[in-house]
Design a protein around this motif. Sequence first.
Motif, PDB file in Angstrom:
ATOM      1  N   ALA A   1      45.272 -18.186  39.474  1.00 17.15           N
ATOM      2  CA  ALA A   1      43.880 -17.861  39.786  1.00 17.15           C
ATOM      3  C   ALA A   1      43.049 -19.133  39.943  1.00 17.15           C
ATOM      4  O   ALA A   1      42.153 -19.216  40.788  1.00 17.15           O
ATOM      5  CB  ALA A   1      43.301 -16.974  38.691  1.00 17.15           C
ATOM      6  N   ALA A   2      43.369 -20.150  39.124  1.00 22.47           N
ATOM      7  CA  ALA A   2      42.597 -21.400  39.154  1.00 22.47           C
ATOM      8  C   ALA A   2      42.888 -22.214  40.413  1.00 22.47           C
ATOM      9  O   ALA A   2      42.066 -23.012  40.842  1.00 22.47           O
ATOM     10  CB  ALA A   2      42.920 -22.216  37.904  1.00 22.47           C
ATOM     11  N   CYS A   3      44.052 -22.055  41.034  1.00 23.56           N
ATOM     12  CA  CYS A   3      44.438 -22.894  42.195  1.00 23.56           C
ATOM     13  C   CYS A   3      43.587 -22.558  43.430  1.00 23.56           C
ATOM     14  O   CYS A   3      43.241 -21.441  43.666  1.00 23.56           O
ATOM     15  CB  CYS A   3      45.895 -22.647  42.571  1.00 23.56           C
ATOM     16  SG  CYS A   3      47.005 -23.301  41.358  1.00 23.56           S
TER      17      CYS A   3
ATOM     18  N   VAL B   1      47.069  -5.434  33.831  1.00 22.67           N
ATOM     19  CA  VAL B   1      46.608  -6.824  33.831  1.00 22.67           C
ATOM     20  C   VAL B   1      45.324  -6.895  34.645  1.00 22.67           C
ATOM     21  O   VAL B   1      45.076  -6.038  35.501  1.00 22.67           O
ATOM     22  CB  VAL B   1      47.663  -7.792  34.444  1.00 22.67           C
ATOM     23  CG1 VAL B   1      48.848  -7.942  33.522  1.00 22.67           C
ATOM     24  CG2 VAL B   1      48.074  -7.375  35.842  1.00 22.67           C
ATOM     25  N   LYS B   2      44.513  -7.921  34.379  1.00 24.56           N
ATOM     26  CA  LYS B   2      43.313  -8.106  35.215  1.00 24.56           C
ATOM     27  C   LYS B   2      43.792  -8.525  36.592  1.00 24.56           C
ATOM     28  O   LYS B   2      44.628  -9.418  36.715  1.00 24.56           O
ATOM     29  CB  LYS B   2      42.416  -9.175  34.605  1.00 24.56           C
ATOM     30  CG  LYS B   2      41.639  -8.640  33.419  1.00 24.56           C
ATOM     31  CD  LYS B   2      40.606  -9.638  32.906  1.00 24.56           C
ATOM     32  CE  LYS B   2      39.915  -9.084  31.677  1.00 24.56           C
ATOM     33  NZ  LYS B   2      39.430 -10.105  30.774  1.00 24.56           N
TER      34      LYS B   2
ATOM     35  N   ALA C   1      49.479  -8.404  42.866  1.00 21.26           N
ATOM     36  CA  ALA C   1      49.920  -9.810  42.909  1.00 21.26           C
ATOM     37  C   ALA C   1      49.989 -10.374  41.488  1.00 21.26           C
ATOM     38  O   ALA C   1      50.979 -11.029  41.110  1.00 21.26           O
ATOM     39  CB  ALA C   1      48.964 -10.622  43.765  1.00 21.26           C
ATOM     40  N   GLU C   2      48.968 -10.094  40.687  1.00 21.09           N
ATOM     41  CA  GLU C   2      48.941 -10.618  39.308  1.00 21.09           C
ATOM     42  C   GLU C   2      50.036  -9.965  38.475  1.00 21.09           C
ATOM     43  O   GLU C   2      50.702 -10.617  37.675  1.00 21.09           O
ATOM     44  CB  GLU C   2      47.561 -10.371  38.679  1.00 21.09           C
ATOM     45  CG  GLU C   2      46.442 -11.268  39.167  1.00 21.09           C
ATOM     46  CD  GLU C   2      45.955 -10.949  40.584  1.00 21.09           C
ATOM     47  OE1 GLU C   2      46.280  -9.852  41.087  1.00 21.09           O
ATOM     48  OE2 GLU C   2      45.271 -11.809  41.175  1.00 21.09           O
ATOM     49  N   ALA C   3      50.232  -8.657  38.688  1.00 15.65           N
ATOM     50  CA  ALA C   3      51.293  -7.968  37.937  1.00 15.65           C
ATOM     51  C   ALA C   3      52.654  -8.575  38.290  1.00 15.65           C
ATOM     52  O   ALA C   3      53.476  -8.851  37.412  1.00 15.65           O
ATOM     53  CB  ALA C   3      51.276  -6.474  38.260  1.00 15.65           C
ATOM     54  N   ARG C   4      52.861  -8.826  39.576  1.00 12.13           N
ATOM     55  CA  ARG C   4      54.145  -9.414  40.001  1.00 12.13           C
ATOM     56  C   ARG C   4      54.365 -10.796  39.378  1.00 12.13           C
ATOM     57  O   ARG C   4      55.480 -11.163  39.031  1.00 12.13           O
ATOM     58  CB  ARG C   4      54.186  -9.534  41.528  1.00 12.13           C
ATOM     59  CG  ARG C   4      54.540  -8.224  42.226  1.00 12.13           C
ATOM     60  CD  ARG C   4      54.740  -8.491  43.713  1.00 12.13           C
ATOM     61  NE  ARG C   4      54.955  -7.285  44.474  1.00 12.13           N
ATOM     62  CZ  ARG C   4      56.172  -6.746  44.722  1.00 12.13           C
ATOM     63  NH1 ARG C   4      57.257  -7.327  44.268  1.00 12.13           N
ATOM     64  NH2 ARG C   4      56.280  -5.641  45.428  1.00 12.13           N
ATOM     65  N   GLN C   5      53.279 -11.578  39.232  1.00 18.48           N
ATOM     66  CA  GLN C   5      53.379 -12.901  38.588  1.00 18.48           C
ATOM     67  C   GLN C   5      53.947 -12.776  37.179  1.00 18.48           C
ATOM     68  O   GLN C   5      54.836 -13.508  36.781  1.00 18.48           O
ATOM     69  CB  GLN C   5      51.977 -13.527  38.458  1.00 18.48           C
ATOM     70  CG  GLN C   5      51.468 -14.201  39.693  1.00 18.48           C
ATOM     71  CD  GLN C   5      52.181 -15.527  39.905  1.00 18.48           C
ATOM     72  OE1 GLN C   5      52.744 -16.076  38.970  1.00 18.48           O
ATOM     73  NE2 GLN C   5      52.188 -16.001  41.131  1.00 18.48           N
TER      74      GLN C   5
ATOM     75  N   PHE D   1      51.304 -14.704  30.982  1.00 20.69           N
ATOM     76  CA  PHE D   1      49.894 -14.499  31.340  1.00 20.69           C
ATOM     77  C   PHE D   1      49.238 -15.828  31.731  1.00 20.69           C
ATOM     78  O   PHE D   1      48.366 -15.868  32.595  1.00 20.69           O
ATOM     79  CB  PHE D   1      49.115 -13.869  30.179  1.00 20.69           C
ATOM     80  CG  PHE D   1      49.617 -12.491  29.798  1.00 20.69           C
ATOM     81  CD1 PHE D   1      50.046 -11.598  30.759  1.00 20.69           C
ATOM     82  CD2 PHE D   1      49.657 -12.095  28.457  1.00 20.69           C
ATOM     83  CE1 PHE D   1      50.503 -10.329  30.413  1.00 20.69           C
ATOM     84  CE2 PHE D   1      50.116 -10.831  28.101  1.00 20.69           C
ATOM     85  CZ  PHE D   1      50.550  -9.953  29.090  1.00 20.69           C
ATOM     86  N   ALA D   2      49.677 -16.908  31.102  1.00 18.76           N
ATOM     87  CA  ALA D   2      49.120 -18.226  31.436  1.00 18.76           C
ATOM     88  C   ALA D   2      49.398 -18.532  32.904  1.00 18.76           C
ATOM     89  O   ALA D   2      48.581 -19.140  33.593  1.00 18.76           O
ATOM     90  CB  ALA D   2      49.725 -19.301  30.534  1.00 18.76           C
ATOM     91  N   ALA D   3      50.537 -18.070  33.418  1.00 18.11           N
ATOM     92  CA  ALA D   3      50.887 -18.327  34.817  1.00 18.11           C
ATOM     93  C   ALA D   3      49.887 -17.649  35.755  1.00 18.11           C
ATOM     94  O   ALA D   3      49.536 -18.188  36.793  1.00 18.11           O
ATOM     95  CB  ALA D   3      52.298 -17.823  35.105  1.00 18.11           C
ATOM     96  N   ILE D   4      49.372 -16.446  35.363  1.00 21.78           N
ATOM     97  CA  ILE D   4      48.390 -15.803  36.254  1.00 21.78           C
ATOM     98  C   ILE D   4      47.115 -16.641  36.268  1.00 21.78           C
ATOM     99  O   ILE D   4      46.513 -16.838  37.298  1.00 21.78           O
ATOM    100  CB  ILE D   4      47.927 -14.387  35.797  1.00 21.78           C
ATOM    101  CG1 ILE D   4      48.912 -13.596  35.023  1.00 21.78           C
ATOM    102  CG2 ILE D   4      47.335 -13.624  36.952  1.00 21.78           C
ATOM    103  CD1 ILE D   4      48.364 -12.167  34.718  1.00 21.78           C
ATOM    104  N   ARG D   5      46.747 -17.098  35.073  1.00 20.12           N
ATOM    105  CA  ARG D   5      45.497 -17.876  35.010  1.00 20.12           C
ATOM    106  C   ARG D   5      45.596 -19.103  35.903  1.00 20.12           C
ATOM    107  O   ARG D   5      44.693 -19.464  36.612  1.00 20.12           O
ATOM    108  CB  ARG D   5      45.233 -18.293  33.559  1.00 20.12           C
ATOM    109  CG  ARG D   5      44.380 -17.275  32.842  1.00 20.12           C
ATOM    110  CD  ARG D   5      43.898 -17.826  31.515  1.00 20.12           C
ATOM    111  NE  ARG D   5      44.349 -16.953  30.451  1.00 20.12           N
ATOM    112  CZ  ARG D   5      45.222 -17.243  29.494  1.00 20.12           C
ATOM    113  NH1 ARG D   5      45.770 -18.425  29.438  1.00 20.12           N
ATOM    114  NH2 ARG D   5      45.547 -16.365  28.588  1.00 20.12           N
TER     115      ARG D   5
END
Length: 395
Positions: free
Chosen positions: A393-395, A310-311, A315-319, A386-390
Amino acid sequence: MNFNTTAIHSHQAPEKEFGAVITPIYQTSTFAQQDAGVFNGYDYTRAGNPTRSVLEGVLADLEGGKWAYGFASGMGAMSTMALALFKPGDHIISGDDIYGGTFRFFTKIFAKYGVDIDFVDMANLSNIEDAIRPETKMIYLESPTNPLLKLVDLDAIIAMAQRKSILTCVDNTFASPYLQQPFDYGADIILHSTTKYIGGHSDVIGGALVVRDDEALANTIQFHQMSIGATPDPFASWLTLRGLKTLGVRMDRHSSNAMHLAQWLEQHDAIEDVIYPGLPSHPQHDLAKKQMGPRGAKGSAYGGMITLRVKGGEAEARQVLKQTKLFTLAESLGGIESLIEHPAIMTHASVDKNVRDAIGITDNLIRLSVGIEEVADLQADLDQAFAAIRQTAAC
Ligand SMILES: Cc1ncc(COP(=O)(O)O)c(C=O)c1O
């Protein structure tokens, strides 16, 4: 008989006494003897059991070997083979990107017995050639590898080993005999974790060793199977046999689901990298086309395992791991249900971090075992994760 017919009918004629269509579970530890030392093929279930014999017979036929031996797990098969074939001073060459438990066995247990093991990148043939010594007894191969789905060129490596009279063992767990036939290239032994695609339903642990045609090798393995005792109980053998009947049908579906998802993932903006042997972007796609697929239809199916990055980082992988609902966060693979896991934290935690980094098991790496559910549902499940990572990231 063809593959699917063999899986269902080989060694499995209706039982003689009552006509049971399905092989009975001979759930017994011992067998009555007509006279001391006189018995009807079986005396004690560690040494042999009729349910296990059927499983072993079908496995041998599906791999195109002469003999197969059942074990209580893939590691039971591995450790029995190791004790059966090697002595202090022997040398083994193994792929560097192998199942973490096999790596742990080689480095933490087997090395204590004076057997030397070199781990090399098998994508480059000269790495293997350079590692060969007079004491080299076996080249141990896994293809596709776990978790990076690298392919090893079975034809070339086995031919090289044969020229030097070195044994070859192929762990065929990921491809299964439906999608890869190592004996066609002359491998000596095939190892399986039957826990995976062969059992196919995540409800039984098992392993197997299949021997192509060397009777002395087969006898040695059988002697150690019986003496060491890492054998499957009759119910485990029966469950594995039940799963095995649908192996071909399941592998077709695992493969078509995985191909669909791999193509979609490659276009997804949350993904850095997708590794799947069926994608033209796989560095060994040409070899995969030649080596993977059912007999007579090479290049038409590549199995159910996808590895992706994942990009971002851990942390993102865990999400993603937290968010999927149909992809269950669990170790193992090859069942009808989809699983997701993080090799660096889970299956390959026993591999040192510096080794993991060197071979590419990065912290953003995720492994998918794609099941046989409806592929649109699987895609939607990953997409919402994947939407959850985005959003994070946006927060
Ligand atoms: C490729 C491979 N070989 C061997 C094994 C060991 O099998 P088991 O877990 O049945 O002992 C595994 C387990 O994950 C595996 O993935």
